[in-house]
Design a protein around this motif. Structure first.
Motif, short mmCIF file in Angstrom:
data_model
loop_
_atom_site.label_atom_id
_atom_site.label_comp_id
_atom_site.label_asym_id
_atom_site.label_seq_id
_atom_site.Cartn_x
_atom_site.Cartn_y
_atom_site.Cartn_z
N SER A 125 0.83 -1.20 0.00
CA SER A 125 0.00 0.00 0.00
C SER A 125 0.87 1.26 0.00
CB SER A 125 -0.93 0.00 1.22
OG SER A 125 -1.70 1.18 1.28
N LEU A 126 1.94 1.22 0.79
CA LEU A 126 2.88 2.35 0.83
C LEU A 126 3.49 2.58 -0.55
CD1 LEU A 126 4.78 4.42 2.20
CD2 LEU A 126 6.28 2.49 2.77
N ILE A 127 3.95 1.52 -1.18
CA ILE A 127 4.57 1.65 -2.50
C ILE A 127 3.56 2.19 -3.51
CG2 ILE A 127 5.56 0.32 -4.41
CD1 ILE A 127 6.79 -1.53 -2.23
N GLY A 128 2.31 1.72 -3.42
CA GLY A 128 1.27 2.22 -4.31
C GLY A 128 1.01 3.71 -4.12
N ASP A 129 0.97 4.15 -2.86
CA ASP A 129 0.76 5.57 -2.57
C ASP A 129 1.92 6.42 -3.11
OD1 ASP A 129 -1.57 4.94 -1.29
OD2 ASP A 129 -0.76 5.11 0.74
N LEU A 130 3.14 5.92 -2.94
CA LEU A 130 4.31 6.66 -3.42
C LEU A 130 4.31 6.75 -4.94
CD1 LEU A 130 7.08 5.20 -1.07
CD2 LEU A 130 5.93 7.41 -0.87
N ALA A 131 3.99 5.64 -5.60
CA ALA A 131 3.97 5.62 -7.06
C ALA A 131 2.89 6.55 -7.62
CB ALA A 131 3.77 4.20 -7.57
N ALA A 132 1.73 6.59 -6.93
CA ALA A 132 0.64 7.44 -7.40
C ALA A 132 0.89 8.91 -7.11
CB ALA A 132 -0.68 7.00 -6.75
N GLY A 133 1.62 9.18 -6.03
CA GLY A 133 1.79 10.57 -5.61
C GLY A 133 3.09 11.22 -6.02
N SER A 134 4.04 10.45 -6.56
CA SER A 134 5.35 11.00 -6.88
C SER A 134 5.90 10.37 -8.16
CB SER A 134 6.33 10.76 -5.72
OG SER A 134 7.66 11.09 -6.09
N THR A 135 6.03 11.18 -9.20
CA THR A 135 6.65 10.67 -10.42
C THR A 135 8.13 10.38 -10.19
OG1 THR A 135 7.07 12.95 -11.15
CG2 THR A 135 5.04 11.91 -11.93
N GLU A 136 8.75 11.10 -9.23
CA GLU A 136 10.16 10.86 -8.94
C GLU A 136 10.36 9.48 -8.33
OE1 GLU A 136 9.91 14.41 -6.89
OE2 GLU A 136 11.46 15.45 -8.02
N PHE A 137 9.37 9.03 -7.53
CA PHE A 137 9.45 7.68 -6.99
C PHE A 137 9.16 6.65 -8.07
CE2 PHE A 137 7.40 3.87 -5.33
CZ PHE A 137 8.39 3.40 -4.46
N SER A 138 8.07 6.85 -8.83
CA SER A 138 7.68 5.85 -9.83
C SER A 138 8.77 5.65 -10.87
CB SER A 138 6.36 6.26 -10.50
OG SER A 138 6.47 7.52 -11.12
N THR A 139 9.48 6.74 -11.23
CA THR A 139 10.59 6.61 -12.18
C THR A 139 11.70 5.76 -11.60
OG1 THR A 139 10.11 8.78 -13.17
CG2 THR A 139 12.33 7.89 -13.48
N ARG A 140 12.03 5.99 -10.34
CA ARG A 140 13.08 5.20 -9.69
C ARG A 140 12.63 3.76 -9.45
NH1 ARG A 140 13.91 10.45 -8.27
NH2 ARG A 140 16.10 11.08 -7.98
N TRP A 141 11.37 3.56 -9.13
CA TRP A 141 10.86 2.22 -8.89
C TRP A 141 10.94 1.38 -10.16
CZ3 TRP A 141 9.96 -0.48 -4.71
CH2 TRP A 141 9.17 -1.64 -4.78
N ALA A 142 10.70 2.00 -11.30
CA ALA A 142 10.72 1.28 -12.57
C ALA A 142 12.12 0.82 -12.96
CB ALA A 142 10.15 2.17 -13.68
N ARG A 143 13.14 1.35 -12.32
CA ARG A 143 14.51 0.93 -12.63
C ARG A 143 14.86 -0.42 -12.02
NH1 ARG A 143 17.06 6.78 -10.90
NH2 ARG A 143 16.16 8.01 -12.62
N HIS A 144 14.10 -0.87 -11.03
CA HIS A 144 14.31 -2.16 -10.37
C HIS A 144 15.68 -2.25 -9.69
CE1 HIS A 144 10.70 -4.41 -11.82
NE2 HIS A 144 10.74 -3.48 -12.76
#
Length: 219
Positions: A125-144
């Protein structure tokens, strides 16, 4: 495959998650701290330190850490999630001078924890909130990217002493699901002088005698 230690461990975690055994279970992130650990924190009068769980919730901290994280951390604000602060609170970019590097570390640490505990609903749930609320997080998350958080140099902008560069070391508490983060400075450095000032300020702030109103007759 030329994997480093964190990447190799993450690969094994993904393999385990793909074929869970009957005995595998979701690990809960603790939100409580044993009184003895709290006493250890309180005794670290010259070292800013806090305890966080696997989801990066700060669940305990000492007085010097509250002074270092002025207006961000306080007893009333605990538990405070550092990942939410990093990616969803605009103050983080002013507080962390090297924000981009630390943001990379935070996203990689969460990716590592997600691989170790993929069925943690609160973590997901935390990761989902971060991905939805921050493009800076979602970009970094996509790097694996994955990374073990053991030690790092951080420069923080404190309201009382300005920019202060410290080394943060992560000390795992075996069997607790908790990690103690302690900050230190090079002996004799400017950062050590800044820490000494913060320690003195914090001690005075928490001393009821020094907080008492001054008697104008004896002043």
């Amino acid at each position: 495959m030329q994997l480093d230690e964190a990447e190799r461990a993450h690969l094994y975690d993904l393999a385990k998650a793909a074929a869970p055994t009957a005995g595998s279970a979701s690990r809960r992130a603790r939100a409580d701290v044993r009184p003895s650990i709290e006493r250890v924190l309180a005794g670290m009068t010259g070292t800013p330190a806090y305890v966080r769980n696997t989801r990066m919730d700060v669940v305990a901290a000492n007085s010097l850490c509250f002074a270092l994280y002025t207006e961000i951390l306080s007893p009333e604000k605990l538990p405070l999630n550092l990942a939410r602060f990093m990616f969803l609170d605009s103050r983080s970019k002013d507080f962390f001078v090297d924000w981009d590097t630390l943001a990379d570390d935070f996203a990689a640490a969460l990716r590592t924890e997600s691989g170790q505990n993929p069925r943690d609903r609160a973590l997901n749930s935390l990761i989902g909130d971060l991905a939805a609320g921050s493009t800076e997080f979602s970009t970094r998350w996509a790097r694996h990217n994955v990374r073990f958080h053991r030690t790092a140099r951080k420069t923080m902008r404190n309201q009382l002493v300005g920019e202060i560069e410290l080394t943060g070391d992560a000390l795992e508490l075996p069997g607790e699901g908790l990690t103690l983060i302690a900050y230190s400075a090079e002996p004799g450095s400017h950062a050590q002088n800044q820490l000494d000032f913060l320690a003195s300020w914090s001690a005075g702030k928490n001393n009821p005698l020094e907080q008492a109103p001054v008697n104008p007759r004896t002043a």
